[in-house]
Design an enzyme around this catalytic site. Structure first.
Site, PDB file in Angstrom:
ATOM      1  N   ARG A 182       0.247  -1.214  -0.161  1.00 50.59           N
ATOM      2  CA  ARG A 182      -0.325   0.386  -0.102  1.00 50.59           C
ATOM      3  C   ARG A 182       0.737   1.637   0.117  1.00 50.59           C
ATOM      4  O   ARG A 182       0.317   1.829  -0.839  1.00 50.59           O
ATOM      5  CB  ARG A 182      -1.255  -0.088   0.987  1.00 50.59           C
ATOM      6  CG  ARG A 182      -1.864   0.887   0.826  1.00 50.59           C
ATOM      7  CD  ARG A 182      -2.986   0.896   2.109  1.00 50.59           C
ATOM      8  NE  ARG A 182      -2.664   0.701   3.329  1.00 50.59           N
ATOM      9  CZ  ARG A 182      -3.139   0.363   4.431  1.00 50.59           C
ATOM     10  NH1 ARG A 182      -4.638   0.130   5.077  1.00 50.59           N
ATOM     11  NH2 ARG A 182      -2.441   0.397   5.441  1.00 50.59           N
ATOM     12  N   GLU A 227     -15.835   7.028   4.821  1.00 51.85           N
ATOM     13  CA  GLU A 227     -15.193   6.611   5.829  1.00 51.85           C
ATOM     14  C   GLU A 227     -15.046   7.609   6.716  1.00 51.85           C
ATOM     15  O   GLU A 227     -15.403   8.619   6.286  1.00 51.85           O
ATOM     16  CB  GLU A 227     -14.093   5.981   5.088  1.00 51.85           C
ATOM     17  CG  GLU A 227     -12.867   6.481   4.559  1.00 51.85           C
ATOM     18  CD  GLU A 227     -11.585   6.606   4.636  1.00 51.85           C
ATOM     19  OE1 GLU A 227     -11.393   5.267   5.540  1.00 51.85           O
ATOM     20  OE2 GLU A 227     -10.990   6.661   3.658  1.00 51.85           O
ATOM     21  N   LYS A 253      -2.817   6.869   1.525  1.00 54.00           N
ATOM     22  CA  LYS A 253      -2.077   7.738   2.389  1.00 54.00           C
ATOM     23  C   LYS A 253      -1.477   8.794   2.240  1.00 54.00           C
ATOM     24  O   LYS A 253      -0.305   7.780   2.584  1.00 54.00           O
ATOM     25  CB  LYS A 253      -1.512   6.358   3.620  1.00 54.00           C
ATOM     26  CG  LYS A 253      -2.258   6.028   5.140  1.00 54.00           C
ATOM     27  CD  LYS A 253      -2.192   4.718   5.299  1.00 54.00           C
ATOM     28  CE  LYS A 253      -2.555   4.833   6.806  1.00 54.00           C
ATOM     29  NZ  LYS A 253      -3.650   5.072   7.562  1.00 54.00           N
TER      30      LYS A 253
HETATM   31  C1  LIG Z   1      -5.297   4.458   7.715  1.00 49.23           C
HETATM   32  C2  LIG Z   1      -5.993   4.350   7.186  1.00 49.23           C
HETATM   33  C3  LIG Z   1      -7.259   3.466   7.698  1.00 49.23           C
HETATM   34  C4  LIG Z   1      -6.961   2.570   8.433  1.00 49.23           C
HETATM   35  O1  LIG Z   1      -6.145   1.437   7.419  1.00 49.23           O
HETATM   36  P1  LIG Z   1      -5.816  -0.303   8.098  1.00 49.23           P
HETATM   37  O2  LIG Z   1      -4.779  -0.187   7.013  1.00 49.23           O
HETATM   38  O3  LIG Z   1      -6.540  -0.675   8.978  1.00 49.23           O
HETATM   39  O4  LIG Z   1      -4.599   0.446   9.387  1.00 49.23           O
HETATM   40  C5  LIG Z   1      -9.048   3.777   7.430  1.00 49.23           C
HETATM   41  N1  LIG Z   1      -8.693   5.134   6.216  1.00 49.23           N
HETATM   42  C6  LIG Z   1      -8.058   6.190   6.090  1.00 49.23           C
HETATM   43  C7  LIG Z   1      -7.862   7.851   6.137  1.00 49.23           C
HETATM   44  C8  LIG Z   1      -6.332   5.330   6.986  1.00 49.23           C
HETATM   45  O5  LIG Z   1      -5.730   7.025   7.004  1.00 49.23           O
END
Ligand SMILES: *Cc1c(COP(=O)(O)O)cnc(C)c1O
Length: 342
Positions: free
Chosen positions: A85, A222, A186
C-alpha cells in the site's frame, strides 16, 4: 525532546501519543536510487526550508502495530500489505517505490531495536509503527522531488478507544478527499483536509466524523482514519465501496473473517438515509482496531445503533477474532501473522 524513559511508562494508560524511543530506521533516495538504510538514535530530520514536502505535501505514510504475545514474542500483522500500500500511495504522489521485502525487514529492525517498548501481553497496548516517505528536494515550482527520505519510527500506544466502548460520531459536511483525488492514498493532505471537520466534531462532543462520498454526499465513505461497517438487519456485514476511501487492511481482513462467520460480507454503496437497516455499526483500522459506533448524527438527527453503552454481539465477535489473531490467541489460518525474531 528527551528520550522516553521506560520507567515512566504506565503500560495500562499509554494513550495515543508520540514518544521518542531509542531507535528509528532511515534511508535516503537520490540519483534515482535508495542509498542504503540504517537504524539511528536521532529522532530529528534536517530539511531545507524549500523541501517539497513542506510546501506541496509530497508525503505518504503507513500505520502498523507490533503485538506482544502470551509467550513474550512479538507479532506483526500482514506487513507485506502495508509495504504494497505504501507503494500504491507513492505511485499516486509520483514518488519512488520502496522494495517490499526491505520494508518488512526495516520494520522488524525497528521493532527489535525497541523491543522493550512493546507493551506487555494483556495490557491492551501495542507498539505503533509509522513508516513514511517525504520529498526533500528544495523546489519553488511545483514538480515532484528528485530526493526522498524513507523513515520508520515507533511509539507504544494504548487502545485507541478503550475497550469496546461505543462512541458518538457525526456525519461531516466537509469532504476529506475528492472523487478521483487522493482518497485511496495514505497521504498527509487527506488528513490536513480533515482537521477542521475533526476539530468541529470534537468541539461538539463527538468522537469523530464520518465522510460521505464527495460527488453526491449520499453514500457513506469512511471516517478520517478508519473504514465504516454496518451489520444489517438481514445479518450481513456491509462496508462501503468507494473510489475515495483508503483501502484498509483491517477491513480486508475483517471481510475474510466475516465470511468465516457466515456474515455474507458485502462491499456496496451504503445510502446515508438507510441507517435504520443496520443493527450495529463500527469503525475499522489499525489504530481503531474495531470500534463500535454508538450513534451517528446526520443533519441534526441522532441515530442510535445497537446501544450507546455496550458493543453489539457481532462487533464483539469480530473484535475478539481479529485481535485474537493479532495477539496470537486465535488460530492464524491465513498466515497473516509475521513473527519478529528477537
Ligand atoms: C490508515 C487508514 C485507514 C485504516 O487502514 P488500516 O490498514 O486498516 O490501518 C482507514 N482510513 C484512512 C483514511 C486511513 O488513513
Amino acid at each position: 525532546m528527551a528520550k522516553q524513559d521506560i520507567k515512566d511508562l504506565d503500560w495500562n494508560n499509554l494513550g495515543f501519543e508520540y514518544r521518542d524511543l531509542p531507535y528509528r530506521y532511515t534511508e535516503d533516495y537520490k540519483d534515482g536510487k535508495w542509498q542504503g538504510g540504517e537504524l539511528t538514535t536521532d529522532s530529528t530530520i534536517t530539511l531545507s526550508e524549500g523541501a517539497e514536502e513542506l510546501h506541496y505535501g509530497q508525503e505518504v505514510f503507513e500505520g502498523m502495530k507490533a503485538y506482544r504475545t502470551k509467550d513474550g514474542g512479538i507479532n506483526l500483522f500482514r506487513p507485506d500489505m502495508n509495504a504494497k500500500r505504501l507503494n500504491n500511495s507513492a505511485k499516486r504522489l509520483v514518488m519512488p517505490s520502496y522494495p517490499e521485502d526491505k520494508y518488512v525487514d526495516a520494520v522488524k529492525q525497528v521493532v527489535k531495536a525497541n523491543q522493550d517498548f512493546v507493551p506487555p501481553y494483556g495490557s491492551g497496548g501495542s507498539l505503533y509503527i509509522r513508516p513514511f516517505m517525504i520529498g526533500t528536494e528544495p523546489v519553488v515550482g511545483v514538480k515532484p522531488s528528485s530526493t526522498y527520505t524513507f523513515r520508520i519510527y515507533a511509539t507504544p500506544v494504548g487502545a485507541y478507544i478503550k475497550g469496546l466502548q461505543p462512541m458518538p460520531y457525526v456525519v461531516s459536511d466537509y469532504d476529506r478527499a475528492a472523487h478521483a483525488g487522493t482518497g485511496q492514498a495514505k497521504t498527509a493532505g487527506n488528513y490536513a483536509a480533515s482537521l477542521l471537520a475533526g476539530t468541529q466534531a470534537h468541539e461538539a462532543g463527538y468522537a469523530g466524523e464520518l465522510y460521505l462520498d464527495p460527488r453526491e454526499h449520499k453514500y457513506i465513505d469512511e471516517f478520517s482514519g478508519a473504514n465504516f461497517y454496518g451489520i444489517g438487519k438481514d445479518g450481513k456485514f456491509y462496508t462501503p465501496k468507494s473510489e475515495s476511501i483508503l483501502p484498509s487492511i483491517t477491513k480486508k481482513s475483517i471481510l475474510t473473517i466475516a465470511k468465516d462467520l457466515d456474515l455474507d460480507p458485502q462491499e456496496t454503496h451504503i445510502d446515508i438515509n438507510d441507517l435504520d437497516q443496520f443493527t450495529e455499526a463500527g469503525a475499522m483500522g489499525t489504530a481503531a482496531v474495531i470500534s463500535p459506533v454508538g450513534s451517528l448524527t446526520y443533519k441534526g438527527n441522532k441515530h442510535v445503533f445497537y446501544s450507546e453503552t455496550k458493543p453489539g454481539p457481532v462487533t464483539q465477535k469480530l473484535y475478539d477474532t481479529l485481535y485474537g489473531i493479532q495477539e496470537g490467541d486465535v488460530e492464524d489460518k491465513y498466515g497473516w501473522v509475521v513473527k519478529v525474531d528477537l
